[in-house]
Design an enzyme around this catalytic site. Sequence first.
Site: not given
Ligand SMILES: Cc1ncc(COP(=O)(O)O)c(C=O)c1O
Length: 322
Positions: A159
């Site tokens: 991320k």
């Molecule tokens: C591109 C993307 N995919 C999926 C997610 C979902 O991830 P999470 O459930 O860890 O927040 C996020 C959010 O963080 C995201 O930015």
Amino acid sequence: MSFDESKWVWMDGQVIPWANATTHVSAHALHYGSGVFEGMRCYETSDGPAVFRLDAHLDRLYASAEIYGIAIPYTREELTRGVNQIVRINNFRSCYVRPICYLGSGSLGVHPGNNPVQVVILAWPWAPYLGAEGLKDGVRVTVSPWRKFQSRMMPTTAKACGQYLNSMLAVRDAVSRGFAEALLLDSDGHLAEGSGENLFIVRDGRLLTNDERHSILLGITREAVVRIASDLGYPVEIRALELEDLLSADEAFFTGTAAEVTPIREVDGTAIGKRTPGSVTEDIQQVFFAATSGRDQRYKDWLHRIDSEDVEVSDPLLQTVS
Ligand SMILES: Cc1ncc(COP(=O)(O)O)c(C=O)c1O
């Protein structure tokens, strides 16, 4: 979302006023997106505020940083304490928490050399990301003309700040065409994910979702939903998802920290199910919110209570600023 200037920010180990939490314009991260971050939600529970899946978010933060060679100069315990402090000192009963670690000023070569790593923890109240109405009634989404980047181009499981330019292009295009969110295909034309959410499809009482082979961020909410679905007795199949799977689905929903569990009611004008959230989505939503609010004891290990003992009111830092 609103930012309240009277709030406090954790920056490089200190709790400081919101207005003082600034970075120089020569910071490497501003020019090249060289930072990693997390988004967590802190929920109101009968035992006070509690961060949902703090451990999993910290695991992913350190993993993202490692991939990009960003050495976070704080331990997990120090960051945990920072999260506790920032929720408590701002008197939030619930909020979104955003730790970010980025390369500061030094070299402006693309190779960052020894630029310092700066670490900030922000928190602010954040309503349902795709709207309260979207959370209840479902959202209308569009397939984006932008493809999700492939994991050999950038590590999709990390991320990282710069990676979100891809998401920004997609969501801006979607919103400009009247949709709530964009759905990105991967470079092979399979479904990948939303600009900030993972995707689930429901068909014949089974859940289908994809994984990192389809260039997704491995969401922490996604993982929680897989566990909840199994506990509810719904089989979960992890495999490639095609657009046809979605268009012919009984139900579909997004998962994400910001979006929580948001039903999808329409894709480019095609109704999903009856254009209203289906019963499987509703079951999962219900258990998810029971877990986040501490009402379901099966998931109590997912909650990190903020009033834990390492942030006593006697904390000298809290005393100096309160
Ligand atoms: C591109 C993307 N995919 C999926 C997610 C979902 O991830 P999470 O459930 O860890 O927040 C996020 C959010 O963080 C995201 O930015």
